[in-house]
Every structure is written in C-alpha cells, then in structure tokens.
Design an enzyme around this catalytic site. Sequence first.
Site, PDB file in Angstrom:
ATOM      1  N   THR A 125      25.738  21.508 -44.336  1.00  0.00           N
ATOM      2  CA  THR A 125      24.470  21.676 -44.009  1.00  0.00           C
ATOM      3  C   THR A 125      23.886  22.831 -45.393  1.00  0.00           C
ATOM      4  O   THR A 125      24.574  23.632 -45.837  1.00  0.00           O
ATOM      5  CB  THR A 125      24.264  22.482 -42.670  1.00  0.00           C
ATOM      6  N   ASP A 126      22.478  22.733 -45.312  1.00  0.00           N
ATOM      7  CA  ASP A 126      22.046  23.607 -46.325  1.00  0.00           C
ATOM      8  C   ASP A 126      22.032  25.213 -45.732  1.00  0.00           C
ATOM      9  O   ASP A 126      22.022  26.146 -46.474  1.00  0.00           O
ATOM     10  CB  ASP A 126      20.665  23.346 -46.386  1.00  0.00           C
ATOM     11  N   GLU A 127      22.529  25.281 -44.400  1.00  0.00           N
ATOM     12  CA  GLU A 127      22.657  26.598 -44.028  1.00  0.00           C
ATOM     13  C   GLU A 127      23.690  27.424 -44.393  1.00  0.00           C
ATOM     14  O   GLU A 127      23.743  28.678 -44.276  1.00  0.00           O
ATOM     15  CB  GLU A 127      22.863  26.612 -42.386  1.00  0.00           C
ATOM     16  N   TYR A 153      27.248  29.802 -36.377  1.00  0.00           N
ATOM     17  CA  TYR A 153      27.157  28.112 -36.672  1.00  0.00           C
ATOM     18  C   TYR A 153      27.609  28.148 -38.137  1.00  0.00           C
ATOM     19  O   TYR A 153      28.403  27.427 -38.861  1.00  0.00           O
ATOM     20  CB  TYR A 153      26.107  27.633 -36.368  1.00  0.00           C
ATOM     21  N   LYS A 157      30.532  26.671 -40.669  1.00  0.00           N
ATOM     22  CA  LYS A 157      30.433  25.123 -41.346  1.00  0.00           C
ATOM     23  C   LYS A 157      30.605  25.585 -42.750  1.00  0.00           C
ATOM     24  O   LYS A 157      31.341  24.818 -43.523  1.00  0.00           O
ATOM     25  CB  LYS A 157      29.054  24.768 -41.506  1.00  0.00           C
TER      26      LYS A 157
HETATM   27  P1  NAD Z   1      25.165  16.770 -32.854  1.00  0.00           P
HETATM   28  O1  NAD Z   1      25.313  17.918 -32.027  1.00  0.00           O
HETATM   29  O2  NAD Z   1      23.792  15.895 -32.466  1.00  0.00           O
HETATM   30  O3  NAD Z   1      26.398  15.626 -32.704  1.00  0.00           O
HETATM   31  C1  NAD Z   1      27.544  16.174 -32.740  1.00  0.00           C
HETATM   32  C2  NAD Z   1      28.620  15.221 -32.186  1.00  0.00           C
HETATM   33  O4  NAD Z   1      30.039  15.746 -32.352  1.00  0.00           O
HETATM   34  C3  NAD Z   1      28.534  14.932 -30.576  1.00  0.00           C
HETATM   35  O5  NAD Z   1      28.495  13.363 -30.516  1.00  0.00           O
HETATM   36  C4  NAD Z   1      29.603  15.527 -30.041  1.00  0.00           C
HETATM   37  O6  NAD Z   1      29.997  14.928 -28.618  1.00  0.00           O
HETATM   38  C5  NAD Z   1      30.586  15.524 -31.146  1.00  0.00           C
HETATM   39  N1  NAD Z   1      31.734  16.509 -31.104  1.00  0.00           N
HETATM   40  C6  NAD Z   1      31.539  17.899 -30.847  1.00  0.00           C
HETATM   41  N2  NAD Z   1      32.750  18.514 -30.976  1.00  0.00           N
HETATM   42  C7  NAD Z   1      33.579  17.624 -30.859  1.00  0.00           C
HETATM   43  C8  NAD Z   1      35.157  17.485 -31.155  1.00  0.00           C
HETATM   44  N3  NAD Z   1      35.734  18.704 -30.875  1.00  0.00           N
HETATM   45  N4  NAD Z   1      35.868  16.352 -31.270  1.00  0.00           N
HETATM   46  C9  NAD Z   1      35.317  15.131 -31.365  1.00  0.00           C
HETATM   47  N5  NAD Z   1      33.881  15.198 -31.315  1.00  0.00           N
HETATM   48  C10 NAD Z   1      33.045  16.142 -31.258  1.00  0.00           C
HETATM   49  O7  NAD Z   1      25.143  17.180 -34.203  1.00  0.00           O
HETATM   50  P2  NAD Z   1      23.991  16.428 -35.467  1.00  0.00           P
HETATM   51  O8  NAD Z   1      22.786  17.104 -35.434  1.00  0.00           O
HETATM   52  O9  NAD Z   1      24.401  14.863 -35.501  1.00  0.00           O
HETATM   53  O10 NAD Z   1      25.192  16.988 -36.810  1.00  0.00           O
HETATM   54  C11 NAD Z   1      26.048  16.001 -37.348  1.00  0.00           C
HETATM   55  C12 NAD Z   1      26.719  16.846 -38.238  1.00  0.00           C
HETATM   56  O11 NAD Z   1      25.758  17.024 -39.462  1.00  0.00           O
HETATM   57  C13 NAD Z   1      27.206  18.347 -37.927  1.00  0.00           C
HETATM   58  O12 NAD Z   1      28.516  18.487 -38.687  1.00  0.00           O
HETATM   59  C14 NAD Z   1      26.182  19.370 -38.591  1.00  0.00           C
HETATM   60  O13 NAD Z   1      26.671  20.550 -39.020  1.00  0.00           O
HETATM   61  C15 NAD Z   1      25.508  18.450 -39.762  1.00  0.00           C
HETATM   62  N6  NAD Z   1      24.298  18.597 -40.105  1.00  0.00           N
HETATM   63  C16 NAD Z   1      23.243  18.573 -39.160  1.00  0.00           C
HETATM   64  C17 NAD Z   1      21.825  18.608 -39.796  1.00  0.00           C
HETATM   65  C18 NAD Z   1      20.686  18.347 -38.550  1.00  0.00           C
HETATM   66  O14 NAD Z   1      19.509  18.733 -39.115  1.00  0.00           O
HETATM   67  N7  NAD Z   1      20.955  18.049 -37.472  1.00  0.00           N
HETATM   68  C19 NAD Z   1      21.443  18.878 -40.985  1.00  0.00           C
HETATM   69  C20 NAD Z   1      22.624  18.983 -41.902  1.00  0.00           C
HETATM   70  C21 NAD Z   1      24.033  18.975 -41.325  1.00  0.00           C
HETATM   71  O1  DAU Z   2      19.262  22.976 -41.803  1.00  0.00           O
HETATM   72  C1  DAU Z   2      20.176  22.161 -41.320  1.00  0.00           C
HETATM   73  C2  DAU Z   2      20.358  22.577 -39.814  1.00  0.00           C
HETATM   74  O2  DAU Z   2      19.141  22.044 -39.033  1.00  0.00           O
HETATM   75  C3  DAU Z   2      21.583  22.064 -39.074  1.00  0.00           C
HETATM   76  O3  DAU Z   2      22.797  22.344 -40.023  1.00  0.00           O
HETATM   77  C4  DAU Z   2      21.870  22.242 -37.852  1.00  0.00           C
HETATM   78  O4  DAU Z   2      22.793  21.611 -37.350  1.00  0.00           O
HETATM   79  C5  DAU Z   2      20.527  21.953 -37.120  1.00  0.00           C
HETATM   80  O5  DAU Z   2      20.467  22.347 -35.740  1.00  0.00           O
HETATM   81  C6  DAU Z   2      19.265  22.619 -37.790  1.00  0.00           C
HETATM   82  O6  DAU Z   2      19.140  23.988 -37.625  1.00  0.00           O
HETATM   83  P1  DAU Z   2      17.866  24.798 -37.310  1.00  0.00           P
HETATM   84  O7  DAU Z   2      18.309  25.994 -36.501  1.00  0.00           O
HETATM   85  O8  DAU Z   2      16.914  24.761 -38.546  1.00  0.00           O
HETATM   86  O9  DAU Z   2      17.058  23.804 -36.185  1.00  0.00           O
HETATM   87  P2  DAU Z   2      16.411  23.957 -34.870  1.00  0.00           P
HETATM   88  O10 DAU Z   2      15.644  22.573 -34.475  1.00  0.00           O
HETATM   89  O11 DAU Z   2      17.130  24.652 -33.974  1.00  0.00           O
HETATM   90  O12 DAU Z   2      15.049  24.693 -35.180  1.00  0.00           O
HETATM   91  C7  DAU Z   2      14.303  24.580 -36.294  1.00  0.00           C
HETATM   92  C8  DAU Z   2      13.660  26.028 -36.427  1.00  0.00           C
HETATM   93  O13 DAU Z   2      12.643  25.907 -35.500  1.00  0.00           O
HETATM   94  C9  DAU Z   2      14.232  27.005 -36.444  1.00  0.00           C
HETATM   95  O14 DAU Z   2      13.216  27.962 -37.681  1.00  0.00           O
HETATM   96  C10 DAU Z   2      14.005  27.667 -35.110  1.00  0.00           C
HETATM   97  C11 DAU Z   2      12.833  27.236 -34.577  1.00  0.00           C
HETATM   98  N1  DAU Z   2      12.683  27.038 -33.046  1.00  0.00           N
HETATM   99  C12 DAU Z   2      13.707  26.254 -32.544  1.00  0.00           C
HETATM  100  C13 DAU Z   2      13.822  25.984 -31.195  1.00  0.00           C
HETATM  101  C14 DAU Z   2      14.997  24.986 -30.718  1.00  0.00           C
HETATM  102  C15 DAU Z   2      11.569  27.389 -32.322  1.00  0.00           C
HETATM  103  O15 DAU Z   2      10.714  27.871 -32.853  1.00  0.00           O
HETATM  104  N2  DAU Z   2      11.602  26.909 -31.039  1.00  0.00           N
HETATM  105  C16 DAU Z   2      12.468  26.383 -30.411  1.00  0.00           C
HETATM  106  O16 DAU Z   2      12.648  26.009 -29.189  1.00  0.00           O
END
Ligand code: NAD
Ligand code: DAU
Length: 341
Positions: A125-127, A153, A157
């Site tokens: 992730t970019d985080e 988190y 990562k």
């Molecule tokens: P998500 O939370 O929607 O899905 C995670 C999945 O992993 C779920 O299906 C969960 O059941 C499974 N899981 C959790 N723990 C597990 C374990 N111990 N063994 C097997 N399965 C397990 O997450 P997402 O948003 O789809 O993110 C997927 C990946 O991409 C993550 O690694 C996250 O860090 C990365 N990522 C997410 C974003 C985003 O914006 N959502 C952006 C960049 C990177």
């Molecule tokens: O940047 C990549 C990341 O994006 C991934 O690595 C993470 O897995 C994914 O969850 C996401 O993280 P963020 O913290 O950026 O996403 P989130 O949707 O939780 O929040 C987006 C922005 O909105 C953040 O600045 C917090 C804000 N927010 C979030 C929630 C849930 C609110 O203002 N209100 C809310 O209720």
Amino acid sequence: MKILVTGGAGFIGGNFAHLMVNQYPEDDIVVLDALTYAGNLETLEPIMDKPNFKFVKGNICDRDFVDELFKNEKFDVVVNFAAESHVDRSIENPEIFLETNIMGVQVLMDACRKYGIQRYHQVSTDEVYGDLPLDRPDLLFHEDTPIHTSSPYSASKASADLLVMAYHRTYGLPVTISRCSNNYGPYHFPEKLIPLVISRALAEESIPVYGEGANVRDWLYVRDHCTAIDLIIRKGKDGEVYNIGGHNEKSNLEVVKTILKQLGKSEDLITYVKDRPGHDLRYAMDPEKIETELGWEPEYRFEEGIKVTIQWYLDHKDWWQHIVNGEYQDYYEKMYKNREL
Ligand code: NAD
Ligand code: DAU
C-alpha cells in the site's frame, strides 16, 4: 499457470479473482481465505462454479495447513491480498494486524521456498510511505521514497515489505511488491469511506467525516489495480517494487459531496466527527515506473469510476445489505455445510 490468490473473498482479491478466472480460462485460480469479518463468499458467487476456480477456507498464519495446501496444489504463482486492512481497526486492536500482515506473510513465503514457485507477489500500500503535506502538490511518492509509517496497519504492511525483500536477497525467493493508492469499486466493504457514504446516504443516515474532511486520498478504480497486478506477475522483474496510482487526488469532503450529489441527497447528512489519531494528511503516487516499464495504463478517471461504482451499489443492494445486517456470515454454512472434503 496455477495461481493462489490469498484474501480473495475480500474487496480487491475478489475483484482480482473475477478478472483472472474470466480472462485466463487456461489458468487455475485457487482462492484461500479465512473468511474474517471482511471476507464474503457472496463476492465469489459469480465465479464459484467456473471449472478453473476453487475456494479453500483457511488461515495464512496456520503453518501446517498452508504447508499441506502447497504440497497438494503445486502453485506456480502466489498473490497475497490476505490482510487486516482497516486503519481504524488497527488503532483499536493492533495485534491481529501484526499476526496476519507480518507472520502470515512469513508462513506463505516459507511455503513458497519449500515447494518452489515462479513468483510471490505481495500486495502492499501507499501508506508505507507515510503522508505528504497538503500544501505541496508537487510532491509524490516514488518507489525509493523512505518508509515512514503512521498507524499500526501501515507499520505492519511496511514490516511485511521489508521481510519480502529480505527473503529475496537472503534466499533468492522470486518476489515482487506493488504499492497502490486507495481503491474503490464493486464489493468494497461498507466500513471504508466510499461504500460507507453510499450505503448510509441511501438510508438517509448521517455521514461521519473525520476532522474537517480536508485529508486527501489518491483514488484508483479497483479493476485498474487488478490489471496492474496481472501485468506485474506476468512481466514484472524479480525483486522490484511497483507503485500503482492514477493521479486522482480528492479531499474526503470532495468525495462525500460528489456521492451525495449523484444520489440526490442533502449535504445536511454530513456530520463532522473527531479526527482519526495519527491521520495521514495526503497520499499521492507516482506510477511512472509501471507505466513506462510494463505499459500499464488506468482505464478510469475518478469522475467516471465513481458513477460506475454508485450504479453497482444501486444494482447490488442485496450484497451490501447482507453485510449491514450480518447475513453474509451465514453464507459459508449455507453453501458449504455438505461440501467439506
Ligand atoms: P479486505 O479487508 O476487503 O479483504 C481482506 C481479505 O483477507 C478478507 O477476505 C479476509 O477474510 C482475508 N483475510 C484476513 N486475514 C486472513 C488470514 N489470516 N488468512 C486468510 N485470509 C485472511 O482488504 P482489501 O481492501 O481487499 O485489501 C487487500 C490487500 O490490498 C491488503 O493487503 C491491503 O493491505 C492492500 N491494499 C488495499 C487498498 C485499499 O484501498 N483497499 C489499497 C492498497 C493496498
Ligand atoms: O491508501 C491505501 C489504503 O486505503 C489501504 O492500504 C487501506 O487498506 C484502505 O483501508 C485505505 O485506507 P484509508 O484509511 O485511506 O481508507 P478509509 O476508507 O478508511 O478512509 C479514507 C479517508 O476517509 C481517510 O482520510 C479517513 C476518512 N474517513 C473514513 C471513514 C471510514 C472519514 O472521514 N470518515 C469515515 O467514516
């Protein structure tokens, strides 16, 4: 190829499994997922009966289970999406983040070493780069930007990324890492900003905005993330990191107002709440490396992707309403009760 997709019952892994199963009928796709609160088998329903697809329930931290699976299945490629992914939950309870996001990665890579694979791909992730100031739009994250994390988190990562590179250098494991910006699109769990706003606005419920809503995220339509990973596992170079993003920076308030406007809902639903501790100000990716070296191009601008996403949530109310009312967690029981081997 036989591809293991861990975390494939989640948001991005689910979208990736759909893409792989439909685009590559000659490949076998196995999803391994523990079905935590974030895993939802209804996400995999459209591909569940395809001949090149298989679902396995299991935990990536369970060394014996993972070893047995690798021994039996003989994977060529592993793409690891499995993770605890929600920043707010990591602030409440960091431990499970360290277990799954770090120790789980070690277990997977040990199995890759033992049984041999062509590629282990870590979805990061970019985080891991921390955040950028709001008043310096010229600054972007590059692949060599130092790791500098804010939340449990992102620290978990980043730790995984370091471990992946250590396994490459020390043991010669063929690895790649992708670091992507915020995704949005179908099958996004409604605890995250965009699906939360859509589902709550449709129910005329208040929309919680952290702080002043000024924090900026760089939004990428999930399918564009998936096509980037597909390119990396097929054409990417071992030991390389690739940034993924589409230059779609928006403040949270802009995102919320765009959604409310498109749904014809009032901005009076917006409720400002206490800020997230350690809240990162701005993320912004430079994706030049993957564009020039692998020829990746995102298909969706935010303005178009958000319309497609809102329409998907309107057309798939069952999917997210089952989450909101908790029914999705019965799905495994219902579908698999008599199917265990
Ligand atoms: P998500 O939370 O929607 O899905 C995670 C999945 O992993 C779920 O299906 C969960 O059941 C499974 N899981 C959790 N723990 C597990 C374990 N111990 N063994 C097997 N399965 C397990 O997450 P997402 O948003 O789809 O993110 C997927 C990946 O991409 C993550 O690694 C996250 O860090 C990365 N990522 C997410 C974003 C985003 O914006 N959502 C952006 C960049 C990177
Ligand atoms: O940047 C990549 C990341 O994006 C991934 O690595 C993470 O897995 C994914 O969850 C996401 O993280 P963020 O913290 O950026 O996403 P989130 O949707 O939780 O929040 C987006 C922005 O909105 C953040 O600045 C917090 C804000 N927010 C979030 C929630 C849930 C609110 O203002 N209100 C809310 O209720």
